[in-house]
Scaffold this active site. Structure first.
Site, PDB file in Angstrom:
ATOM      1  N   GLY A  82      46.088  24.640  49.458  1.00  0.00           N
ATOM      2  CA  GLY A  82      44.767  24.522  50.076  1.00  0.00           C
ATOM      3  C   GLY A  82      43.796  25.643  49.752  1.00  0.00           C
ATOM      4  N   PRO A 106      33.755  33.336  46.059  1.00  0.00           N
ATOM      5  CA  PRO A 106      33.361  33.606  47.448  1.00  0.00           C
ATOM      6  C   PRO A 106      33.382  32.361  48.337  1.00  0.00           C
ATOM      7  CG  PRO A 106      31.499  33.890  45.924  1.00  0.00           C
ATOM      8  CD  PRO A 106      32.721  33.711  45.084  1.00  0.00           C
ATOM      9  N   LYS A 108      43.674  41.513  45.498  1.00  0.00           N
ATOM     10  CA  LYS A 108      44.728  41.840  46.459  1.00  0.00           C
ATOM     11  C   LYS A 108      45.331  40.611  47.122  1.00  0.00           C
ATOM     12  CE  LYS A 108      43.335  46.509  47.831  1.00  0.00           C
ATOM     13  NZ  LYS A 108      42.762  47.362  48.907  1.00  0.00           N
ATOM     14  N   GLY A 159      45.178  35.217  51.672  1.00  0.00           N
ATOM     15  CA  GLY A 159      45.672  34.174  52.572  1.00  0.00           C
ATOM     16  C   GLY A 159      46.141  34.688  53.912  1.00  0.00           C
ATOM     17  N   GLU A 160      46.926  35.754  53.899  1.00  0.00           N
ATOM     18  CA  GLU A 160      47.545  36.215  55.147  1.00  0.00           C
ATOM     19  C   GLU A 160      46.573  37.036  55.984  1.00  0.00           C
ATOM     20  OE1 GLU A 160      50.541  34.821  55.002  1.00  0.00           O
ATOM     21  OE2 GLU A 160      50.454  34.569  52.831  1.00  0.00           O
TER      22      GLU A 160
HETATM   23 MO1  MOS Z   1      52.340  32.070  53.523  1.00  0.00          MO
HETATM   24  S1  MOS Z   1      53.419  32.440  55.233  1.00  0.00           S
HETATM   25  O1  MOS Z   1      52.966  33.413  52.724  1.00  0.00           O
HETATM   26  O2  MOS Z   1      52.896  30.596  52.916  1.00  0.00           O
END
Ligand code: MOS
Length: 699
Positions: free
Chosen positions: A469, A591, A660, A663-664
């Site tokens: 995604g 962006p 870097k 996502g997290e």
């Molecule tokens: Mo994410 S928890 O690293 O898929």
């Protein structure tokens, strides 16, 4: 000639396919002669299977096979560990014995001509258990020291200390010593887990929802005693995952078993309810944070003790307390991390794994300390901003947290905050403003990619990878386009096949750094060869983190999250009106995608703060709210304004792209910002996520 594509808000290259239904997800693949499997889960929390009677099921229309440990093929289950598997313990062996280790554990599968027939037949199977009382409550567990030495991440230490934190705490001018609880969360992506399995002789093809196709192929091969090349995993699209498809869960093996026994391709999709059993979850945690500071608000002591649930058969380990050694400057720090094994399936990575939980506790405690010292929460944090990573004893490759505070505070209007709890109102509603810092490691794994330059001047790029995604199709197209000197519409990027060049897990925010760097390398190589050859070219590129650089620097993304809540003073209903997040994550490739990543992460963080909570029946560990009516996730009406801002950050040490990963960190920091805002609005400190109406009313 075009300008660089990196840095531009290119629309998703797969956007049209997705909105027109052209993108195919695992359960949408169909094979000729395909049959349907329905998984059956244990209805006790612990015990032995003592009898299975399938006579009635076998007489039902369309039923092709009923498979349990009584008749399942004995599988090789050769040793297999990838970087995402728990270092200690052994994965569940599917249908290989009569032992039930947790409620919902797959114990049988029914295969039929149609899905309706399989669903009709499955509940008719008679299974008798000899149950034993399971251990469900983590308070009752015997804590174990995680086998950190063998953890692949390496950075996760069970115990870490510098100075004498306990003594410094007893001598501090101002202290906070509190405990925070977080509920178990289950990933609830829109797309359920599904696998279509088809055997051709001793070769197996799996169309399977996976964030790690290379590993899924290797693991299934090990389970069936095959060579890795005999298994092919295909996954072009993922409808959200958040970590739940990093590991290869039992249903994948079950689909392959079912297809082998039935002698036909088999489709197996989990129901929403089944996704609460054996596909991982964010572990419940209990965390003590004790902070000591001098009168000026300089931290003199930081103690962070965290306990997280795990299963009895594996140790799931994440960086729960890691953040406390690097987020602030403090001479005396002690962290302690323990696991509480319970009779449950093994927990797994869920967006911001470890850090999201640890930062929640640390950043709420910092808020409590700010209140105790009468300091502004940002001022307290700035006073403790470190020069280096004091836990690792290394400089940061870059750390732009100050800029995040400034940018976020400015946009949010933080200077207009009245620090007194219950002081800000909108009509009869209590308004609260809270903030928190965020951090997540800038990971990079070893990756490869292939670039083909065609005679018509276009390029084809391949890497195993996944796109759950974030927009991997799009961002990788941009990376390849720039390295090749082509416009992005001349680049076609393919992913999601285990026979493509191998890449690390599509998780841990490492896809851009890892796959992006490999594509960059391959594209550069192809371009250089093309200049010489002038004919179609193929080049395979590889990239991994420079070990010397990794040993010299501490690499992390940082962020600052600000939240505004409105709380009904009589009904204790909390609404998040707006969130502003300012992030420093190196170079931002796109962006538009980055903003989408971050606002999505904020939604997850709001869920963590106020809604998401898997409730287990203490008698048998059954998740009682295993459905979308009672497991609450935020919907549109729960979300106000979300804004993501990015600090310009040029970090030369990271990788060729200077990225870097996002996502997290997009989730980390949101829950404590909301929790701190709830305190500011109400004057009540709830230390138990999610913050619910009933807790707010009674506290
Ligand atoms: Mo994410 S928890 O690293 O898929």
């Amino acid at each position: 000639m075009t300008g660089p594509s990196i840095g531009t808000p290119l629309a998703r290259v797969d956007g049209r396919l997705k909105v027109t239904g052209g993108a195919r997800y695992a359960s949408e693949f169909d094979r000729p002669g395909q049959a349907y499997a329905v998984m059956i889960g244990a209805t006790v929390g612990l015990g032995d299977i003592i009898r299975i009677d399938d006579a009635a099921v076998r007489r039902l229309p369309g039923v092709l096979a009923v498979i349990s440990h009584l008749n399942a093929p004995r599988l090789a289950y050769q040793p297999h560990k990838s970087g995402i598997d728990p270092a200690a313990g052994e994965r569940l062996h599917v249908l290989q014995d009569d032992q039930v280790r947790f409620f919902g554990q797959p114990v049988a599968v029914v295969v039929a001509e149609t899905l309706d027939q399989a669903e009709h037949a499955a509940p008719v199977l008679e299974i008798e258990y000899q149950p034993r009382p399971p251990l469900i409550d983590i308070d009752g567990a015997t804590l174990v020291v995680p086998d950190a030495a063998r953890n692949s991440a390496g950075r996760i230490a069970a115990d870490k200390a510098r100075g004498d934190a306990d003594r410094a705490l007893s001598e501090a001018a101002g202290t906070v010593d509190v405990t925070y609880w977080m509920a178990r969360e289950n990933h609830n992506p829109m797309e359920p887990h599904a696998t279509v399995a088809a055997w051709t002789g001793d070769r197996l093809t799996l169309w399977s929802k996976s964030q790690f196709v290379v590993n899924e192929a290797a693991e299934i091969a090990a389970i069936f005693g095959l060579a890795a090349e005999q298994v092919q995993v295909i996954c072009p699209f993922i409808g959200g995952a958040f970590g739940t498809t990093l590991r290869t869960w039992p249903h994948v093996t079950l689909a392959a078993i079912a297809a082998r026994v039935a002698g036909r391709p088999v489709k197996l999709a989990l129901t929403r309810r089944q996704m609460f059993y054996a596909t991982g979850h964010r572990p419940r945690t209990v965390q003590r944070v004790a902070l000591g500071a001098d009168a000026d608000g300089r931290l003199t002591s930081l103690i962070h003790e965290g306990t997280a649930e795990s299963s009895r058969y594996e140790q799931y380990v994440e960086g729960l307390t890691s953040v406390s050694s690097l987020l602030y400057s403090c001479a005396n720090v002690r962290t302690r991390y323990r696991l509480a094994p319970v009779d449950s399936g093994t927990p797994t990575y869920m967006r911001g794994p470890g850090e999201a939980s640890g930062v929640y506790a640390l950043e709420c405690a910092m808020d409590e300390l700010a209140v105790a010292l009468g300091l502004d929460p940002i001022a307290l944090r700035l006073r403790n901003e470190p020069v280096i990573d004091e836990g690792a004893g290394r400089p940061f490759s870059s750390r732009s947290l100050r800029q995040c505070y400034a940018l976020g505070a400015e946009r949010f209007g933080w200077s207009r905050r009245d620090p007194r709890p219950r002081s800000m109102r909108d009509g009869r509603l209590l308004i609260g403003w809270g903030m928190a810092a965020a951090t997540y490691p800038a990971n990079q794994g070893k990756a490869s990619a292939r670039v083909g330059l065609l005679a018509d001047g276009s390029a084809e790029v391949e890497a195993a990878a996944s796109d759950m995604g974030p927009g991997t199709y799009t961002s990788m197209t941009q990376v390849a386009a720039d390295a090749l000197g082509l416009p992005p519409d001349r680049v076609r990027f393919s992913l999601g096949r285990s026979d493509f060049p191998p890449t690390p897990p599509h998780g841990g925010s490492m896809t851009m750094a890892s796959v992006g760097s490999a594509i960059h390398a391959a594209a550069r190589m192809a371009r250089d060869r093309a200049i010489v050859a002038g004919t179609p070219i193929e080049a395979e590129g590889h990239a991994e983190r420079n070990g010397e650089v990794a040993r010299s620097f501490s690499m992390h993304a940082f962020g600052a999250v600000f939240a505004e809540v409105a709380v009904d003073p009589d009904l204790a209903i909390v609404r998040v009106r707006r969130v502003v997040g300012a992030y420093a994550a190196g170079r931002i490739v796109n962006p538009r995608l980055a903003t989408s990543q971050c606002t999505g992460g904020m939604v997850g963080g709001i869920g963590m703060a106020l809604m998401e909570r898997t409730v287990l029946d203490p008698r048998d560990g059954r998740p009682v709210n295993a459905h979308m009516a009672d497991y609450l996730v935020p919907v549109n009406l729960d979300i106000g304004s979300l804004e993501a801002l990015f600090v310009d950050e040029a970090d030369p040490h990271l990788n060729a792209l200077g990225v870097k990963g996002l996502g997290e960190i997009a989730l980390v920091g949101t829950a404590p910002a909301v929790a701190n805002a709830v305190f500011h609005a109400t004057g009540k400190r709830v230390r138990d996520l999610p913050i619910r109406i009933e807790t707010l009313l009674e506290s």
